[in-house]
Design a protein around this motif. Structure first.
Motif, PDB file in Angstrom:
ATOM      1  N   SER A  55       0.859  -1.191   0.000  1.00 26.26           N
ATOM      2  CA  SER A  55       0.000   0.000   0.000  1.00 26.26           C
ATOM      3  C   SER A  55       0.895   1.240   0.000  1.00 26.26           C
ATOM      4  O   SER A  55       1.790   1.348   0.852  1.00 26.26           O
ATOM      5  N   THR A  56       0.653   2.151  -0.918  1.00 31.56           N
ATOM      6  CA  THR A  56       1.474   3.379  -0.950  1.00 31.56           C
ATOM      7  C   THR A  56       1.234   4.204   0.313  1.00 31.56           C
ATOM      8  O   THR A  56       2.136   4.897   0.782  1.00 31.56           O
ATOM      9  N   ASN A  57       0.022   4.142   0.889  1.00 30.96           N
ATOM     10  CA  ASN A  57      -0.218   4.888   2.132  1.00 30.96           C
ATOM     11  C   ASN A  57       0.642   4.333   3.273  1.00 30.96           C
ATOM     12  O   ASN A  57       1.205   5.096   4.055  1.00 30.96           O
ATOM     13  N   GLN A 100      -0.779  -2.217  -6.360  1.00 30.70           N
ATOM     14  CA  GLN A 100      -0.707  -2.520  -4.921  1.00 30.70           C
ATOM     15  C   GLN A 100      -1.269  -3.919  -4.683  1.00 30.70           C
ATOM     16  O   GLN A 100      -2.228  -4.328  -5.341  1.00 30.70           O
ATOM     17  N   ARG A 141      -5.605  -0.057   0.368  1.00 36.43           N
ATOM     18  CA  ARG A 141      -6.641   0.148   1.392  1.00 36.43           C
ATOM     19  C   ARG A 141      -7.569   1.281   1.028  1.00 36.43           C
ATOM     20  O   ARG A 141      -7.159   2.289   0.458  1.00 36.43           O
ATOM     21  N   GLY A 142      -8.854   1.102   1.376  1.00 37.44           N
ATOM     22  CA  GLY A 142      -9.843   2.143   1.179  1.00 37.44           C
ATOM     23  C   GLY A 142     -10.313   2.659   2.529  1.00 37.44           C
ATOM     24  O   GLY A 142      -9.774   2.272   3.578  1.00 37.44           O
ATOM     25  N   ARG A 143     -11.323   3.508   2.523  1.00 42.54           N
ATOM     26  CA  ARG A 143     -11.864   4.027   3.767  1.00 42.54           C
ATOM     27  C   ARG A 143     -12.574   2.915   4.526  1.00 42.54           C
ATOM     28  O   ARG A 143     -13.045   1.955   3.926  1.00 42.54           O
ATOM     29  N   TRP A 195      -8.904  -1.610  -1.728  1.00 37.72           N
ATOM     30  CA  TRP A 195      -8.953  -0.802  -2.954  1.00 37.72           C
ATOM     31  C   TRP A 195      -8.316  -1.608  -4.067  1.00 37.72           C
ATOM     32  O   TRP A 195      -7.158  -2.013  -3.976  1.00 37.72           O
ATOM     33  N   LYS A 253     -17.894   5.249  -9.676  1.00 41.67           N
ATOM     34  CA  LYS A 253     -16.708   5.779  -8.992  1.00 41.67           C
ATOM     35  C   LYS A 253     -15.428   5.645  -9.832  1.00 41.67           C
ATOM     36  O   LYS A 253     -15.085   4.557 -10.283  1.00 41.67           O
ATOM     37  N   GLY A 275     -10.770   7.185  -5.426  1.00 43.76           N
ATOM     38  CA  GLY A 275     -11.005   7.276  -3.983  1.00 43.76           C
ATOM     39  C   GLY A 275      -9.820   7.946  -3.306  1.00 43.76           C
ATOM     40  O   GLY A 275      -8.692   7.923  -3.837  1.00 43.76           O
TER      41      GLY A 275
HETATM   42  C1  BTN Z   1     -11.769   4.839  -0.793  1.00 43.49           C
HETATM   43  O1  BTN Z   1     -12.469   5.229  -1.731  1.00 43.49           O
HETATM   44  O2  BTN Z   1     -12.216   4.086   0.073  1.00 43.49           O
HETATM   45  C2  BTN Z   1     -10.355   5.319  -0.723  1.00 43.49           C
HETATM   46  C3  BTN Z   1      -9.428   4.562  -1.650  1.00 43.49           C
HETATM   47  C4  BTN Z   1      -8.001   5.045  -1.584  1.00 43.49           C
HETATM   48  C5  BTN Z   1      -7.050   4.203  -2.410  1.00 43.49           C
HETATM   49  C6  BTN Z   1      -5.668   4.770  -2.464  1.00 43.49           C
HETATM   50  S1  BTN Z   1      -4.672   3.988  -3.668  1.00 43.49           S
HETATM   51  C7  BTN Z   1      -3.257   4.789  -3.050  1.00 43.49           C
HETATM   52  C8  BTN Z   1      -3.369   4.813  -1.559  1.00 43.49           C
HETATM   53  N1  BTN Z   1      -2.837   3.594  -0.974  1.00 43.49           N
HETATM   54  C9  BTN Z   1      -3.758   2.858  -0.380  1.00 43.49           C
HETATM   55  O3  BTN Z   1      -3.574   1.763   0.190  1.00 43.49           O
HETATM   56  N2  BTN Z   1      -4.958   3.475  -0.481  1.00 43.49           N
HETATM   57  C10 BTN Z   1      -4.859   4.732  -1.180  1.00 43.49           C
END
Ligand code: BTN
Length: 329
Positions: free
Chosen positions: A93-95, A117, A121-123, A128, A188, A191
């Motif tokens: 995950s880049t986050n 990735q 991860r998403g919210r 994601w 969508k 995100g």
């Molecule tokens: C959402 O809509 O729930 C948010 C999605 C966010 C995805 C991005 S992709 C780059 C960054 N790294 C992650 O693991 N998540 C965000």
């Protein structure tokens, strides 16, 4: 700029014509062997560079990759993308990576980019999806001087920058679904996941993660999102350069960021409202463990959703999932 980036810029300037090895060594102040080593590395990354003995090198084609040298070429920002670009073909995950770098002290403007990735991860703990080479997975490190309570503004601001960039690049009319999903025809496209580390009443760092379906093959979307997701290329009817999108997004993001850190949030909130049709809509909002139904009266100056329910009670929602009731079957 590194020697490799300078070499790439020189070759791109003369795209389609030969540049002699001699002129490159002179301009770059490196040996012939170093030029050929850098050309080999660029080819390895997918750049199409022809070499003809006695004539030199000719640049033919850029790969649609998010390589740091590609992003930096023509990037019109002062900070974002001008610092470290931490690039990966595949990462969990880049986050997560950006949070690691931020915890180690990485400066504002640091970028993490990945072609794909494995655990995006998403919210709200969701995952994601991204497909290699089809999407953008990007995370930025911010060190804003702001109260942690104001940090949600950064997410709304990112949505504005992203939506406006998408329209600039593709001409598509997109809109923002509160708080930060960008939709086209109700589906969508992208995100945003914002994560923060704070100390008492000050923000230490914020990681803003952005995922965009750019040239993604919709047949690869997981079954649970296939009917609600879209890609920019699919909607625009043509492929979209991911590197160009990233460069333009970073520029707009930086402009919006200086606007809110300098002049406050109102101007961005007005742009957010112009991109969203949520006010006046009948919605259901899923909160943790409960659901409210009502009509959206406003999105206030802090990005809080103001909903009046059927009993007339007003709810101020900071975080939740909105379902547009007028679109439900
Ligand atoms: C959402 O809509 O729930 C948010 C999605 C966010 C995805 C991005 S992709 C780059 C960054 N790294 C992650 O693991 N998540 C965000």
């Amino acid at each position: 700029m590194s020697t490799r980036e300078k070499l790439l810029a020189l070759l791109k300037e003369s795209r389609g014509t030969c540049v002699s090895g001699e002129s490159l060594t002179e301009k770059l102040k490196v040996s012939r062997a170093a030029v050929s080593k850098h050309v080999a590395a660029l080819r390895q990354n997918g750049y199409d560079i022809a070499a003809s003995p006695g004539k030199g090198y000719m640049f033919r084609e850029t790969p649609d990759l998010l390589l740091p040298e590609e992003i930096r070429h023509g990037l019109e920002t002062a900070v974002f993308g001008q610092k470290t670009i931490d690039y990966h073909t595949l990462i969990a995950s880049t986050n997560d990576r950006a949070k690691e770098l931020a915890a180690e002290g990485a400066e504002e403007g640091t970028l993490v980019l990945a072609e794909n990735q494995s655990s995006g991860r998403g919210r709200k703990g969701r995952s994601w999806f991204s497909d290699e080479g089809g999407g953008i997975c990007l995370s930025m490190i911010l060190r804003p001087v702001m109260n942690p309570a104001e940090a949600s503004r950064l997410t709304l601001m990112t949505a504005v920058a992203l939506a406006e960039t998408m329209t600039d690049v593709t001409g598509l009319s997109v809109n923002i679904k509160w708080p930060n999903d960008i939709l086209v025809r109700g589906r969508k496209l992208s995100g945003i996941l914002t994560e923060m580390s704070m100390e008492m009443d000050r923000v230490d760092y914020v990681v803003v993660g952005v995922g965009v379906n750019v040239n993604s093959d919709s047949r690869l979307f997981p079954a649970d999102v296939r009917d609600i997701a879209a890609s920019l290329a699919g909607e625009a009817g043509r492929p979209v350069s991911r590197a160009d999108l990233v460069r333009r997004f970073l520029k707009r993001f930086e402009e919006c960021y200086s606007l809110i850190t300098g002049q406050g949030f109102k101007a961005i909130m007005d742009r957010w409202k112009a991109l969203s049709d949520i006010i006046g809509r009948d919605v259901a909002v899923d909160l943790i463990g409960s659901r409210i139904r009502g009509r959206v009266e406003d999105v206030d100056g802090d990005g809080i959703l103001v909903v009046r329910d059927e009993q007339g009670e007003v709810h101020r929602v900071i975080s939740g999932d909105v379902l547009l009731q007028d679109l439900q079957a």
